[in-house]
Design a protein around this motif. Sequence first.
Motif, PDB file in Angstrom:
ATOM      1  N   GLN A   1     111.380 -37.902  73.701  1.00  0.00           N
ATOM      2  CA  GLN A   1     112.497 -38.132  72.805  1.00  0.00           C
ATOM      3  C   GLN A   1     112.757 -39.629  72.635  1.00  0.00           C
ATOM      4  O   GLN A   1     112.631 -40.396  73.585  1.00  0.00           O
ATOM      5  N   ALA A   2     113.132 -40.014  71.442  1.00  0.00           N
ATOM      6  CA  ALA A   2     113.513 -41.394  71.163  1.00  0.00           C
ATOM      7  C   ALA A   2     114.831 -41.695  71.863  1.00  0.00           C
ATOM      8  O   ALA A   2     115.624 -40.792  72.127  1.00  0.00           O
ATOM      9  N   GLN A   3     115.043 -42.953  72.190  1.00  0.00           N
ATOM     10  CA  GLN A   3     116.305 -43.392  72.796  1.00  0.00           C
ATOM     11  C   GLN A   3     116.837 -44.585  72.019  1.00  0.00           C
ATOM     12  O   GLN A   3     116.094 -45.526  71.729  1.00  0.00           O
ATOM     13  N   SER A   4     118.124 -44.528  71.705  1.00  0.00           N
ATOM     14  CA  SER A   4     118.779 -45.644  71.020  1.00  0.00           C
ATOM     15  C   SER A   4     119.451 -46.531  72.057  1.00  0.00           C
ATOM     16  O   SER A   4     119.962 -46.042  73.062  1.00  0.00           O
ATOM     17  N   LEU A   5     119.440 -47.839  71.800  1.00  0.00           N
ATOM     18  CA  LEU A   5     120.095 -48.774  72.689  1.00  0.00           C
ATOM     19  C   LEU A   5     120.421 -50.047  71.926  1.00  0.00           C
ATOM     20  O   LEU A   5     119.951 -50.243  70.812  1.00  0.00           O
ATOM     21  N   GLU A   6     121.236 -50.878  72.545  1.00  0.00           N
ATOM     22  CA  GLU A   6     121.547 -52.175  71.955  1.00  0.00           C
ATOM     23  C   GLU A   6     121.024 -53.246  72.886  1.00  0.00           C
ATOM     24  O   GLU A   6     121.346 -53.276  74.069  1.00  0.00           O
ATOM     25  N   ILE A   7     120.170 -54.088  72.344  1.00  0.00           N
ATOM     26  CA  ILE A   7     119.558 -55.178  73.107  1.00  0.00           C
ATOM     27  C   ILE A   7     119.788 -56.475  72.337  1.00  0.00           C
ATOM     28  O   ILE A   7     119.496 -56.534  71.140  1.00  0.00           O
ATOM     29  N   ALA A   8     120.298 -57.462  73.005  1.00  0.00           N
ATOM     30  CA  ALA A   8     120.527 -58.782  72.409  1.00  0.00           C
ATOM     31  C   ALA A   8     121.296 -58.680  71.089  1.00  0.00           C
ATOM     32  O   ALA A   8     120.956 -59.342  70.113  1.00  0.00           O
ATOM     33  N   GLY A   9     122.311 -57.808  71.067  1.00  0.00           N
ATOM     34  CA  GLY A   9     123.135 -57.651  69.884  1.00  0.00           C
ATOM     35  C   GLY A   9     122.484 -56.878  68.751  1.00  0.00           C
ATOM     36  O   GLY A   9     123.023 -56.819  67.650  1.00  0.00           O
ATOM     37  N   GLN A  10     121.335 -56.296  69.004  1.00  0.00           N
ATOM     38  CA  GLN A  10     120.605 -55.553  67.972  1.00  0.00           C
ATOM     39  C   GLN A  10     120.498 -54.082  68.370  1.00  0.00           C
ATOM     40  O   GLN A  10     120.042 -53.768  69.460  1.00  0.00           O
ATOM     41  N   SER A  11     120.929 -53.199  67.462  1.00  0.00           N
ATOM     42  CA  SER A  11     120.763 -51.764  67.701  1.00  0.00           C
ATOM     43  C   SER A  11     119.330 -51.397  67.370  1.00  0.00           C
ATOM     44  O   SER A  11     118.792 -51.813  66.344  1.00  0.00           O
TER      45      SER A  11
ATOM     46  N   SER B   1     108.379 -51.772  71.517  1.00  0.00           N
ATOM     47  CA  SER B   1     109.690 -51.890  70.862  1.00  0.00           C
ATOM     48  C   SER B   1     109.556 -52.165  69.369  1.00  0.00           C
ATOM     49  O   SER B   1     110.539 -52.142  68.643  1.00  0.00           O
ATOM     50  N   ARG B   2     108.307 -52.455  68.944  1.00  0.00           N
ATOM     51  CA  ARG B   2     108.023 -52.766  67.547  1.00  0.00           C
ATOM     52  C   ARG B   2     108.832 -53.985  67.084  1.00  0.00           C
ATOM     53  O   ARG B   2     109.346 -54.039  65.977  1.00  0.00           O
ATOM     54  N   GLN B   3     108.921 -54.953  68.008  1.00  0.00           N
ATOM     55  CA  GLN B   3     109.616 -56.214  67.752  1.00  0.00           C
ATOM     56  C   GLN B   3     108.612 -57.355  67.882  1.00  0.00           C
ATOM     57  O   GLN B   3     107.627 -57.240  68.616  1.00  0.00           O
TER      58      GLN B   3
ATOM     59  N   ASP C   1     118.441 -57.782  79.656  1.00  0.00           N
ATOM     60  CA  ASP C   1     118.046 -57.074  78.439  1.00  0.00           C
ATOM     61  C   ASP C   1     116.556 -56.693  78.491  1.00  0.00           C
ATOM     62  O   ASP C   1     116.182 -55.603  78.073  1.00  0.00           O
ATOM     63  N   ALA C   2     115.730 -57.582  79.021  1.00  0.00           N
ATOM     64  CA  ALA C   2     114.296 -57.291  79.134  1.00  0.00           C
ATOM     65  C   ALA C   2     114.054 -56.122  80.076  1.00  0.00           C
ATOM     66  O   ALA C   2     113.223 -55.245  79.793  1.00  0.00           O
ATOM     67  N   ILE C   3     114.802 -56.066  81.189  1.00  0.00           N
ATOM     68  CA  ILE C   3     114.650 -54.947  82.131  1.00  0.00           C
ATOM     69  C   ILE C   3     115.144 -53.651  81.504  1.00  0.00           C
ATOM     70  O   ILE C   3     114.514 -52.603  81.649  1.00  0.00           O
ATOM     71  N   THR C   4     116.248 -53.707  80.767  1.00  0.00           N
ATOM     72  CA  THR C   4     116.741 -52.519  80.060  1.00  0.00           C
ATOM     73  C   THR C   4     115.705 -52.033  79.052  1.00  0.00           C
ATOM     74  O   THR C   4     115.416 -50.832  78.968  1.00  0.00           O
ATOM     75  N   LEU C   5     115.123 -52.956  78.313  1.00  0.00           N
ATOM     76  CA  LEU C   5     114.100 -52.595  77.334  1.00  0.00           C
ATOM     77  C   LEU C   5     112.884 -51.989  78.028  1.00  0.00           C
ATOM     78  O   LEU C   5     112.375 -50.944  77.606  1.00  0.00           O
ATOM     79  N   ALA C   6     112.416 -52.618  79.094  1.00  0.00           N
ATOM     80  CA  ALA C   6     111.248 -52.115  79.820  1.00  0.00           C
ATOM     81  C   ALA C   6     111.509 -50.716  80.370  1.00  0.00           C
ATOM     82  O   ALA C   6     110.649 -49.827  80.260  1.00  0.00           O
ATOM     83  N   THR C   7     112.681 -50.512  80.936  1.00  0.00           N
ATOM     84  CA  THR C   7     113.025 -49.196  81.493  1.00  0.00           C
ATOM     85  C   THR C   7     113.051 -48.136  80.398  1.00  0.00           C
ATOM     86  O   THR C   7     112.525 -47.039  80.574  1.00  0.00           O
ATOM     87  N   THR C   8     113.631 -48.466  79.259  1.00  0.00           N
ATOM     88  CA  THR C   8     113.710 -47.513  78.148  1.00  0.00           C
ATOM     89  C   THR C   8     112.318 -47.204  77.597  1.00  0.00           C
ATOM     90  O   THR C   8     111.982 -46.039  77.355  1.00  0.00           O
TER      91      THR C   8
END
Length: 129
Positions: free
Chosen positions: A12-22, A72-74, A86-93
Amino acid sequence: MTTSDLDVLVPQAQSLEIAGQSMTIRPLVIGELPAMLKSVRPFAEQLTGEPDWLLLLGEHGDALLAALAIASRQPRDWVDALALDDAITLATTVFEVNADFFVRRVAPKVGALAQSLNGRLAGATPSPA
């Protein structure tokens, strides 16, 4: 079949906010796999259980950041500019959304390849001088 069983079969996809970006982290698609496999190869065996992201960043920083950019397609420069939390949150997600890819497909194959190579090397006889 429960919802959690379905989540394992169909990530499943997960939504989050990283560095002020949804953003929404979705499972990898086939076209992303070659670059992702190349990126995670140096640390694939360490992606089991709960990875130590700080250790991975210290030992395989460039490869880990490249993998995060792909998943993350960023742009890579966006990932490079993230704060550590934020990097750890992104990596975990990314890891959670793509757990099937990392844990069930990549890590065992890398481990099996290493065992195969070790077996071949152990059986090799040195050539005469």
